[in-house]
Design an enzyme around this catalytic site. Structure first.
Site, short mmCIF file in Angstrom:
data_model
loop_
_atom_site.label_atom_id
_atom_site.label_comp_id
_atom_site.label_asym_id
_atom_site.label_seq_id
_atom_site.Cartn_x
_atom_site.Cartn_y
_atom_site.Cartn_z
N TYR A 1 39.28 106.91 3.88
CA TYR A 1 39.55 105.98 4.99
C TYR A 1 39.90 106.75 6.26
O TYR A 1 39.37 106.47 7.34
CB TYR A 1 40.69 105.03 4.59
CG TYR A 1 41.11 104.10 5.69
CD1 TYR A 1 40.29 103.06 6.12
CD2 TYR A 1 42.33 104.26 6.33
CE1 TYR A 1 40.67 102.21 7.14
CE2 TYR A 1 42.73 103.42 7.35
CZ TYR A 1 41.89 102.40 7.76
OH TYR A 1 42.28 101.56 8.77
N GLU B 1 45.10 93.70 8.82
CA GLU B 1 46.37 94.23 9.35
C GLU B 1 47.48 93.20 9.18
O GLU B 1 48.62 93.55 8.87
CB GLU B 1 46.23 94.65 10.82
CG GLU B 1 45.32 95.84 11.06
CD GLU B 1 45.80 97.15 10.46
OE1 GLU B 1 46.97 97.26 10.05
OE2 GLU B 1 44.99 98.10 10.42
N TRP C 1 49.51 100.10 3.27
CA TRP C 1 48.10 99.93 3.61
C TRP C 1 47.19 100.18 2.42
O TRP C 1 46.16 99.55 2.28
CB TRP C 1 47.72 100.83 4.79
CG TRP C 1 46.27 100.73 5.13
CD1 TRP C 1 45.32 101.69 5.00
CD2 TRP C 1 45.57 99.57 5.63
NE1 TRP C 1 44.09 101.20 5.39
CE2 TRP C 1 44.22 99.90 5.79
CE3 TRP C 1 45.99 98.28 5.98
CZ2 TRP C 1 43.27 99.01 6.25
CZ3 TRP C 1 45.03 97.39 6.45
CH2 TRP C 1 43.70 97.76 6.57
#
Length: 193
Positions: free
Chosen positions: A28, A50, A58
């Site tokens: 990522y 988000e 995350w």
């Protein structure tokens, strides 16, 4: 333990320290985070993810992203805006996503708001808050959680009717979508195209 400066990964390349805890993070970090993202649906996806990340790691969201994409029709704004109460009930029981009622409801409501916007309007709107490039951060301590631009973006999105778009979420969006480049100065991804 890192002092917040870039550290060498398995391949010897220096990276932001947060990127090295899992292979998912490395990919990522190297391939997506901080790269410019354009397109209304792509930005709706990032905005939604988000929001779902709020209060969570995350990596939890990243690993469930395929499930989110399947559950939310690849984050096509028009498609999600047309979701019914039956779709909402399905989402609340979908183990492939985060089953948070407030976040699901916000995503559905945001899609309905954005479906009324002109094509390209979300892209133009979000990117209008991109700040001028500043100096590259040397350590994680140099990376803010909120900026005047993210606060302004948050207020503007809320004024337009969007939910779950606080200043911290707005800044995470700005980082993820390349409005700012918070890769550390010594990070290999900072010089990536």
């Amino acid at each position: 333990m890192s002092d917040g400066t870039a550290i060498a990964g398995p391949d010897g390349a220096l990276r932001c320290p947060w990127a090295l805890s899992t292979e998912d993070y490395v990919a990522y970090h190297d391939e997506e985070w901080g790269r410019p993202v354009h397109g209304d649906d792509a930005l709706f996806e990032r905005l939604s993810l988000e929001a779902f990340q709020s209060g969570l790691s995350w990596i939890t969201i990243l690993r469930r992203r395929p499930g989110f994409r399947a559950a939310f029709a690849d984050f096509g704004i028009a498609k999600v805006a047309a979701f019914t109460e039956t779709d909402r009930a399905r989402l609340l029981t979908d183990a492939g996503i985060i089953r948070n009622r407030a976040k699901i409801d916000a995503t559905l409501a945001n899609a309905r708001v954005l479906a009324e916007w002109a094509p390209g309007e979300l892209d133009t709107f979000i990117w209008s808050y991109a700040p001028a490039a500043g100096p590259a951060p040397k350590t994680l301590g140099d990376v803010p959680a909120v900026t005047p631009e993210s606060t302004a973006l948050s207020k503007a999105l809320k004024k337009r009717g969007l939910r779950f778009v606080g200043p911290t979420t707005a800044y995470a969006l700005m980082q993820a979508c390349g409005l700012v480049d918070d890769h550390l100065a010594a990070c290999v991804a900072r010089s990536a195209p």
